[in-house]
Design an enzyme around this catalytic site. Structure first.
Site, PDB file in Angstrom:
ATOM      1  N   GLU A 236       0.795  -1.231   0.000  1.00 21.39           N
ATOM      2  CA  GLU A 236       0.000   0.000   0.000  1.00 21.39           C
ATOM      3  C   GLU A 236       0.830   1.285   0.000  1.00 21.39           C
ATOM      4  O   GLU A 236       0.532   2.222  -0.740  1.00 21.39           O
ATOM      5  CB  GLU A 236      -0.833  -0.040   1.275  1.00 21.39           C
ATOM      6  CG  GLU A 236      -2.288   0.188   1.072  1.00 21.39           C
ATOM      7  CD  GLU A 236      -2.722   1.380   1.876  1.00 21.39           C
ATOM      8  OE1 GLU A 236      -2.168   1.581   2.960  1.00 21.39           O
ATOM      9  OE2 GLU A 236      -3.619   2.097   1.400  1.00 21.39           O
TER      10      GLU A 236
ATOM     11  N   ILE B  53       3.014  -9.753   2.534  1.00 21.40           N
ATOM     12  CA  ILE B  53       2.597 -10.993   3.207  1.00 21.40           C
ATOM     13  C   ILE B  53       1.206 -10.815   3.813  1.00 21.40           C
ATOM     14  O   ILE B  53       0.523 -11.771   4.078  1.00 21.40           O
ATOM     15  CB  ILE B  53       3.595 -11.438   4.305  1.00 21.40           C
ATOM     16  CG1 ILE B  53       3.687 -10.409   5.435  1.00 21.40           C
ATOM     17  CG2 ILE B  53       4.967 -11.753   3.731  1.00 21.40           C
ATOM     18  CD1 ILE B  53       4.284 -10.975   6.723  1.00 21.40           C
ATOM     19  N   ASP B  54       0.797  -9.542   4.042  1.00 23.85           N
ATOM     20  CA  ASP B  54      -0.472  -9.289   4.736  1.00 23.85           C
ATOM     21  C   ASP B  54      -1.702  -9.555   3.857  1.00 23.85           C
ATOM     22  O   ASP B  54      -2.812  -9.686   4.365  1.00 23.85           O
ATOM     23  CB  ASP B  54      -0.532  -7.828   5.218  1.00 23.85           C
ATOM     24  CG  ASP B  54       0.619  -7.474   6.151  1.00 23.85           C
ATOM     25  OD1 ASP B  54       1.202  -8.398   6.744  1.00 23.85           O
ATOM     26  OD2 ASP B  54       0.931  -6.276   6.279  1.00 23.85           O
TER      27      ASP B  54
ATOM     28  N   ARG C 233      -1.357 -27.768  27.631  1.00 24.27           N
ATOM     29  CA  ARG C 233      -1.314 -26.303  27.691  1.00 24.27           C
ATOM     30  C   ARG C 233      -2.224 -25.665  26.648  1.00 24.27           C
ATOM     31  O   ARG C 233      -2.540 -26.284  25.628  1.00 24.27           O
ATOM     32  CB  ARG C 233       0.102 -25.808  27.389  1.00 24.27           C
ATOM     33  CG  ARG C 233       1.058 -25.962  28.534  1.00 24.27           C
ATOM     34  CD  ARG C 233       2.459 -25.595  28.084  1.00 24.27           C
ATOM     35  NE  ARG C 233       3.372 -25.673  29.211  1.00 24.27           N
ATOM     36  CZ  ARG C 233       4.687 -25.797  29.089  1.00 24.27           C
ATOM     37  NH1 ARG C 233       5.240 -25.865  27.892  1.00 24.27           N
ATOM     38  NH2 ARG C 233       5.450 -25.853  30.160  1.00 24.27           N
TER      39      ARG C 233
ATOM     40  N   MET D 147       1.584 -12.061  12.070  1.00 17.34           N
ATOM     41  CA  MET D 147       1.582 -10.703  11.516  1.00 17.34           C
ATOM     42  C   MET D 147       0.297 -10.442  10.712  1.00 17.34           C
ATOM     43  O   MET D 147      -0.611 -11.264  10.694  1.00 17.34           O
ATOM     44  CB  MET D 147       2.802 -10.501  10.629  1.00 17.34           C
ATOM     45  CG  MET D 147       4.073 -10.239  11.405  1.00 17.34           C
ATOM     46  SD  MET D 147       5.432  -9.855  10.270  1.00 17.34           S
ATOM     47  CE  MET D 147       6.633  -9.187  11.408  1.00 17.34           C
TER      48      MET D 147
ATOM     49  N   HIS E 229       9.142 -11.978  12.432  1.00 15.25           N
ATOM     50  CA  HIS E 229       9.722 -11.895  11.087  1.00 15.25           C
ATOM     51  C   HIS E 229      10.065 -13.236  10.456  1.00 15.25           C
ATOM     52  O   HIS E 229      10.389 -13.289   9.271  1.00 15.25           O
ATOM     53  CB  HIS E 229      10.952 -10.976  11.114  1.00 15.25           C
ATOM     54  CG  HIS E 229      10.578  -9.553  11.404  1.00 15.25           C
ATOM     55  ND1 HIS E 229      10.430  -9.082  12.681  1.00 15.25           N
ATOM     56  CD2 HIS E 229      10.266  -8.530  10.567  1.00 15.25           C
ATOM     57  CE1 HIS E 229      10.068  -7.801  12.633  1.00 15.25           C
ATOM     58  NE2 HIS E 229       9.955  -7.444  11.373  1.00 15.25           N
TER      59      HIS E 229
END
Ligand code: F6P
Length: 348
Positions: free
Chosen positions: A102, A125-126, A161, A168, A278
């Site tokens: 963007e 990657i988003d 657990r 991300m 990352h």
């Protein structure tokens, strides 16, 4: 024809596949390519070098970008546009091929409005860029997160657990949703759907009541918790730093730890957090991202050849098309809530 190529914003698996494709296709047309170092910064500083077939040999499988990248915004740098213009002239750049998300493409759009010849290639990657069904890099990030979730399943089960996995994605929950669906997460939390901590705890408690002894919660770094103060507003963001980049984005991260503490308090189950960070952006691209990046790169050179500037190559269905840069920037592409409903079937 001299094509100046740059990669801007966060790095992303598949960038080298794109650079290779642009240079190879350009070579077939007899065009010359120049590599602009570190995104828009290289065009401001004049750090520009020739890119030939040798420079792009053997890079298809490599992560990162051979050109380097930065989050530099030329419109925020003193005399940025002037310096950029001087270097375009000095290096005889006829057209800029901007590979980015963007922010990088937002600059590309502004420049094209001012008369510069620019074409865009969508990267992140988003997967939050408008006007394209997918960006390259997303598939690799999702696969890395999915593999991490698979691995966390076995240790969560062995230790009884709850494990919270923070991924991300900034303000869009695509990585969380796809990785959570593919990895069989028991709860997925995304920015598009602010969540209530008690509701999350209840889902986990119910799951354990029916005999399960572990749970996996996938949370997007930009997910928002509803609190009494914010419930009528937009939820609240847990941010790890108030530092902003030149495009005004705060550094996200940290919600995983907060969430793990709250889940443990509310359920009594031992809970741990893993922040993938990352790792999701590093290393080799998947076959899908190599192919998509290659198709984008080849199509971008054809755009240049037809003189269609101010446009971006995009994926629509399985076709590579081109769209105005304007359609890609300005508004984020958020998660399809129908897909989130599919994921909800498997909660608890
Ligand atoms: O836009 C890609 C992205 O990885 C986001 O998911 C994340 O919020 C951001 O970049 C991290 O940026 P940086 O590498 O500057 O820490």
């Amino acid at each position: 024809m001299n094509i100046g190529i740059l990669t801007g914003g966060g790095d992303c698996p598949g960038l080298n596949a794109v650079i290779r494709a642009v240079v190879r296709k350009a070579f077939n047309y007899g065009y010359t390519c120049l590599g602009i170092r570190n995104g828009w910064k290289g065009l401001i500083d004049g750090v520009i070098e020739p890119l030939d077939l040798n420079s792009i040999s053997g890079i298809l499988h490599r992560g990162g970008t051979i050109l380097g990248t930065s989050r530099t915004n030329p419109f925020k740098v003193d005399n940025g546009e002037e310096k950029l213009k001087q270097n375009i002239e000095k290096f005889n750049i006829d057209v800029i091929c901007a590979i980015g998300g963007e922010d990088t493409l937002g600059v590309a759009y502004k420049l094209s409005e001012k008369g510069y010849k620019v074409v865009g290639i969508p990267k992140t990657i988003d997967n939050d860029l408008n006007a394209t069904d997918f960006t390259f890099g997303f598939d690799t990030a999702v696969n890395i997160a999915m593999e991490a979730i698979d691995r966390l399943h076995t240790t969560a089960e062995s230790h009884n657990r709850v494990i919270v996995v923070e991924v991300m994605g900034r303000h869009a929950g695509w990585i969380a949703l796809y990785a959570g669906l593919a990895g069989g997460a028991d709860v997925i939390l995304i920015p598009e759907k602010p969540f209530d901590l008690d509701e999350v705890a209840n889902i986990i408690k119910k799951r354990h009541e029916r005999g399960k002894n572990f749970s996996i919660v996938v949370v997007s770094e930009g997910a928002k918790i509803k609190t009494e103060e914010t419930v009528d507003k937009d939820g609240s963001l847990i941010i790890s730093s108030l530092k902003k980049d030149e495009f005004g984005h705060v550094r996200l991260g940290g919600i995983g730890n907060v969430l793990a503490d709250e889940i443990e308090k509310r359920t009594g189950f031992e809970t741990r957090a893993t922040i993938l960070g990352h790792i999701q952006r590093g290393g080799s691209p998947t076959a899908y991202d190599r192919v998509l990046g290659t198709r984008f790169g080849v199509a971008a050179v054809d755009l240049i050849r037809s003189g269609k500037f101010g446009r971006m190559v995009a994926l629509k269905g399985n076709e590579i098309v081109d769209v105005p840069l304007k359609d890609a920037v300005g508004e984020l592409k958020l998660v399809d809530l129908k897909l989130f409903e599919v994921a909800e079937v498997f909660f608890g």
